[in-house]
Design a protein around this motif. Structure first.
Motif, PDB file in Angstrom:
ATOM      1  N   HIS A 275       0.864  -1.181   0.000  1.00  0.00           N
ATOM      2  CA  HIS A 275       0.000   0.000   0.000  1.00  0.00           C
ATOM      3  C   HIS A 275       0.901   1.233   0.000  1.00  0.00           C
ATOM      4  O   HIS A 275       2.014   1.201   0.541  1.00  0.00           O
ATOM      5  N   GLU A 333      -3.328   7.225  -3.154  1.00  0.00           N
ATOM      6  CA  GLU A 333      -3.145   5.807  -3.516  1.00  0.00           C
ATOM      7  C   GLU A 333      -3.757   5.526  -4.885  1.00  0.00           C
ATOM      8  O   GLU A 333      -3.121   4.908  -5.754  1.00  0.00           O
ATOM      9  N   ARG A 337      -1.293   4.590  -8.131  1.00  0.00           N
ATOM     10  CA  ARG A 337      -1.123   3.131  -8.274  1.00  0.00           C
ATOM     11  C   ARG A 337      -1.040   2.695  -9.731  1.00  0.00           C
ATOM     12  O   ARG A 337      -0.204   1.850 -10.089  1.00  0.00           O
ATOM     13  N   ASP A 341       2.238   0.709 -11.097  1.00  0.00           N
ATOM     14  CA  ASP A 341       2.104  -0.685 -11.530  1.00  0.00           C
ATOM     15  C   ASP A 341       2.405  -0.839 -13.015  1.00  0.00           C
ATOM     16  O   ASP A 341       3.069  -1.797 -13.434  1.00  0.00           O
TER      17      ASP A 341
END
Length: 392
Positions: A275, A333, A337, A341
């Protein structure tokens, strides 16, 4: 313990990402503390700050102080130096093709960090604590940081920018997913007889890329990805023998080499925090993600973390809202993300394609580079993506 009072944000870690974050927040008038952490060992690596990162640093008001120490990356050349059946064509990417003077600028890591630290120490609105984090307590209203010099401070938000062994990440209970590669990055700097013409050259080999990246003058940084055994051999060579070995690997494209400074070796791994946030905590840079030195994505990805967090905190602070609120952290977040990724998957795929002995994989890699050489819109789209134009 001596208390330094309440800050909106406490940045832990004085690497380039942490320093940029602290300076970016201070430039917006946000009460910020910087906890520098322990003294760092010399770092013989360099970083290519791509165009998106340059624009971020310009926005923070620090690029002008860095510009004397950098070399522009005007062209980037990729050449297949493998001895495999399926070999890719040579491809050259030119910044002018997407309307840029340079894809970015290469700078020595120690020079970058020292320049940013000097600015931080001279910023009167930034509280700098030359200490390391001991313990951290995250409360409902703020987090309390206890430092190893006996002082403490409080902040609405703690930004963990303290690297791959992040104490902030550990204290927040955030796990880490890791993948090791059978490779080591050998790094050094060389002087060469011919001028590099601000062109970065990357030779693809069976063990990974061998990359020459321009530095000011007739100097280049080298990242040579090899096996662990080969890295040990390179570390043990004399300066004269190492220069000759690296010149051979570079096919003498820059003439004769002489060594300039130290050398280092770093095992390759991909690591990502499970996270990016926890109560009163956000992670940036290598505290959040680490990837192999392929495509110059590492610090550039971290600076995009920094830019997004600065924007979110600034907006909340201007509205009189809590900068460490769960809603802001959830937004950070979500916003970061996908970029993280996606970049990590792309670097992993490229690295694995270099290592694979499977002919179909080699064929796909060759076909991809051929398409980039021949298809202008595809090439330009990849270049824009690479320099961060579509970053979240």
């Amino acid at each position: 313990m001596t208390a330094h009072g309440m800050h909106e944000v406490a940045v832990v870690g004085a690497g380039p990402a942490g320093l940029a974050l602290a300076l970016g927040l201070a430039a917006r008038g946000i009460p910020t503390a910087l906890v520098t952490g322990p003294e760092r060992a010399p770092d013989h690596r360099t970083t290519a700050l791509l165009d998106g990162s340059v624009r971020i640093l310009e926005g923070f008001g620090v690029w002008e102080s860095l510009s004397p120490y950098v070399a522009p990356l005007v062209d980037m050349r990729i050449a297949d130096a493998t001895r495999r059946l399926m070999r890719a064509p040579e491809v050259t990417f030119r910044a002018a093709e997407i309307g840029l003077d340079a894809f970015g600028y290469n700078v020595e890591n120690d020079v970058l960090r020292e320049a940013l630290l000097k600015i931080a120490l001279e910023t009167p609105t930034l509280h700098v604590a030359r200490a390391s984090l001991g313990e951290m307590d995250a409360g409902t209203q703020a987090a309390r940081l206890h430092l190893d010099d006996g002082t403490s401070l409080s902040a609405r938000l703690v930004a963990g920018a303290d690297g791959r062994q992040s104490r902030v990440r550990a204290a927040a209970g955030i796990g880490l997913t890791s993948r090791d590669y059978p490779q080591v990055a050998f790094t050094c700097t060389v002087r060469h007889a011919r001028y590099h013409e601000n062109t970065s050259t990357e030779f693809h080999t069976e063990t990974g890329p061998f990359t020459l990246v321009p530095l000011p003058g007739q100097r280049s940084s080298i990242v040579c990805v090899v096996t662990a055994k080969e890295a040990v051999r390179l570390l043990g060579l004399s300066d004269e023998d190492l220069a000759a070995e690296l010149e051979r690997r570079a096919y003498s494209v820059l003439g004769a080499f002489t060594m300039d400074g130290g050398r280092g070796a770093f095992p390759l791994a991909a690591e990502a925090a499970d996270h990016l946030v926890a109560p009163r905590v956000a992670l940036v840079g290598e505290a959040a993600h680490i990837m192999p030195p392929i495509g110059a994505q590492g610090l550039n990805l971290g600076l995009r973390d920094v830019a997004r967090l600065v924007d979110l905190v600034d907006d909340a602070f201007r509205r009189g809202h809590d900068v460490g609120a769960s809603e802001l952290l959830a937004r950070y977040e979500k916003d970061r993300r996908r970029d993280i990724d996606g970049r990590m998957r792309a670097v992993d795929m490229l690295n694995r394609s270099l290592l694979s002995d499977l002919v179909p994989i080699q064929g796909l890699r060759s076909l991809g580079l051929y398409a980039l050489e021949k298809v202008g819109p595809l090439r330009r789209a990849l270049m824009r993506l690479g320099v961060g134009e579509r970053a979240a």
